[in-house]
Write a protein that holds these residues in place. Sequence first.
Motif, mmCIF file in Angstrom:
data_model
loop_
_atom_site.group_PDB
_atom_site.id
_atom_site.type_symbol
_atom_site.label_atom_id
_atom_site.label_comp_id
_atom_site.label_asym_id
_atom_site.label_seq_id
_atom_site.Cartn_x
_atom_site.Cartn_y
_atom_site.Cartn_z
ATOM 1 N N GLY A 137 0.431 -8.968 -3.118
ATOM 2 C CA GLY A 137 -0.966 -9.326 -2.909
ATOM 3 C C GLY A 137 -1.528 -8.530 -1.750
ATOM 4 N N LYS A 138 -2.810 -8.182 -1.819
ATOM 5 C CA LYS A 138 -3.401 -7.375 -0.751
ATOM 6 C C LYS A 138 -4.823 -7.829 -0.459
ATOM 7 N N VAL A 139 -5.190 -7.709 0.793
ATOM 8 C CA VAL A 139 -6.515 -8.073 1.273
ATOM 9 C C VAL A 139 -7.030 -6.932 2.140
ATOM 10 N N LYS A 140 -8.312 -6.562 1.953
ATOM 11 C CA LYS A 140 -8.881 -5.458 2.714
ATOM 12 C C LYS A 140 -10.181 -5.886 3.375
ATOM 13 N N ILE A 141 -10.263 -5.667 4.685
ATOM 14 C CA ILE A 141 -11.471 -5.900 5.463
ATOM 15 C C ILE A 141 -11.791 -4.611 6.214
ATOM 16 N N SER A 142 -12.929 -4.021 5.914
ATOM 17 C CA SER A 142 -13.295 -2.742 6.528
ATOM 18 C C SER A 142 -12.207 -1.713 6.220
ATOM 19 N N LYS A 143 -11.555 -1.151 7.241
ATOM 20 C CA LYS A 143 -10.509 -0.151 7.044
ATOM 21 C C LYS A 143 -9.130 -0.706 7.384
ATOM 22 N N THR A 144 -9.010 -2.029 7.314
ATOM 23 C CA THR A 144 -7.731 -2.686 7.587
ATOM 24 C C THR A 144 -7.248 -3.389 6.327
ATOM 25 N N GLU A 145 -5.977 -3.171 5.995
ATOM 26 C CA GLU A 145 -5.415 -3.730 4.768
ATOM 27 C C GLU A 145 -4.145 -4.510 5.081
ATOM 28 N N ALA A 146 -4.048 -5.726 4.567
ATOM 29 C CA ALA A 146 -2.849 -6.553 4.692
ATOM 30 C C ALA A 146 -2.179 -6.655 3.331
ATOM 31 N N ARG A 147 -0.851 -6.530 3.306
ATOM 32 C CA ARG A 147 -0.083 -6.591 2.061
ATOM 33 C C ARG A 147 1.044 -7.604 2.230
ATOM 34 N N LEU A 148 1.290 -8.377 1.183
ATOM 35 C CA LEU A 148 2.310 -9.420 1.237
ATOM 36 C C LEU A 148 3.052 -9.451 -0.087
ATOM 37 N N GLY A 149 4.385 -9.316 -0.013
ATOM 38 C CA GLY A 149 5.193 -9.328 -1.226
ATOM 39 C C GLY A 149 6.167 -8.166 -1.229
ATOM 40 N N THR A 150 6.191 -7.409 -2.317
ATOM 41 C CA THR A 150 7.094 -6.260 -2.439
ATOM 42 C C THR A 150 6.511 -5.064 -1.706
ATOM 43 N N LEU A 151 7.311 -4.494 -0.799
ATOM 44 C CA LEU A 151 6.863 -3.376 0.027
ATOM 45 C C LEU A 151 7.865 -2.233 -0.040
ATOM 46 N N GLN A 152 7.361 -1.022 0.180
ATOM 47 C CA GLN A 152 8.206 0.167 0.324
ATOM 48 C C GLN A 152 7.704 0.984 1.518
ATOM 49 N N PRO A 153 7.833 0.436 2.724
ATOM 50 C CA PRO A 153 7.332 1.152 3.906
ATOM 51 C C PRO A 153 8.131 2.428 4.152
ATOM 52 N N ARG A 154 7.422 3.505 4.431
ATOM 53 C CA ARG A 154 8.069 4.788 4.719
ATOM 54 C C ARG A 154 7.702 5.174 6.145
#
Length: 442
Positions: free
Chosen positions: A125-142
């Motif tokens: 799930g993802k939420v975006k406000i202006s140029k900030t994005e929050a993600r929750l769940g499956t991630l692949q951070p690099r």
Amino acid sequence: MNKTSLALGVLAVSLGGALSGAAHAEFLKDSKATLALRNFYIDNNVRNEAKPSAREWGQGFMLNYQSGFTEGPVGFGIDALGLVGVRLDSGGNATKKGRSRTPGSVFPLSGGEAEDQFGSLGLTGKVKISKTEARLGTLQPRLPVVLPNDGRLLPQTFEGGQITSNEFDNLTLIGGQLEHTKTRASTDQRSLAIGGANLAKGADSNKFYYAGADYKVTKDLTLQYYYGNLQDFYQQHFLGLVHNWTLPVGTLKTDLRYFASTSDGKNASAAGRAEGYTSNSYYGANGKVTTGEVDNRTWSAKFTYGLAGHALSAGYQQLSGNSAFPYLNQGDGSTSYLITDVQINKFLNAGERSWLAGYAYDFAAVGVPGLKASVLYVNGDHIAAVGRDKQEWERDIRLDYVLQSGPLKGLGFSWLNGTWRGNAQSDQDDNRLIVSYSIPLL
């Protein structure tokens, strides 16, 4: 149900409410979906031990859906990643003696034998406000402090939450927490650990915190700082610099990296280390291993000169302290952000010094676009083990070709050949053949 799953469920309810109105237009309009196909074969031969070769072949399917965001000051969206691996060949039983080959490198095992197929579904799930994005769940951070492994049939994924902000020009801020991982050959969520941890004793963690920043000083110069903390194992600081310099003839890329890692929580105490919260460590002159406490500094410098399709690289890396370089590692395939993390080995032992040299060529410079070739050599010494220095080296060759036209445009072929030799571990010869193709669905 873990906290991530519960929070993702709440977000899904909010998303459903948002989609009930006209906001769904951008959500659907900006959606993207691709189906990536990967046919993967590996032959890993351990030469100087009575061990069978690991020869396996499979077909992977990776369905990646990314929605747009709903309209309004707060945008909602959801991503999905479906992974399926099908066994084409993987003989032998990992528990039987006298076998000529063994499974376990590509597919999960059941009773010592490779599963016919495996897979997973990850939702974000993802939420975006202006140029900030929050993600929750499956991630692949690099990121320098955490990287998913993608060296087999299917990629590794993590479960957690992450916030990325680009509110300020030329500055990217990232922070998050990871709780579990699905490794490259598993379907179950696993807790996190490092190399040297006693997993049989349950020495693991469900809290990896990370935060950092990328600052683009100029279009050619980027500075980085990142922090990572695996609770009860280690804390790590990273500083990085990447600079691209256009010379009168050719280009020069500079890549500088520095890590400082110390113990945390149970790893910092003798009682905690007795419970299995230990790291791969330094062998002293008396032939005895140290306590297993994280204590490592690693710095490296790599320079790449490019000219008309040619790329010549050289680098040096040095580790100091009483432990190996710590990073997220469950013992069944992992990736570290080191210039020496190559096809077979990583050259990250306590006290190790490594240098590398490489050459790559892009044949587009002579009218053959899509064809690339490279060779890399890494040599490491000063490995402290059982009272004397040991050394190792690896040579990797890679050849890639991607069709540039026709009905199968984008079809890629790769051959990777690695040779590892050393007097600290077993010698290995490793060959991989990969055929890949991506089909856009949306």
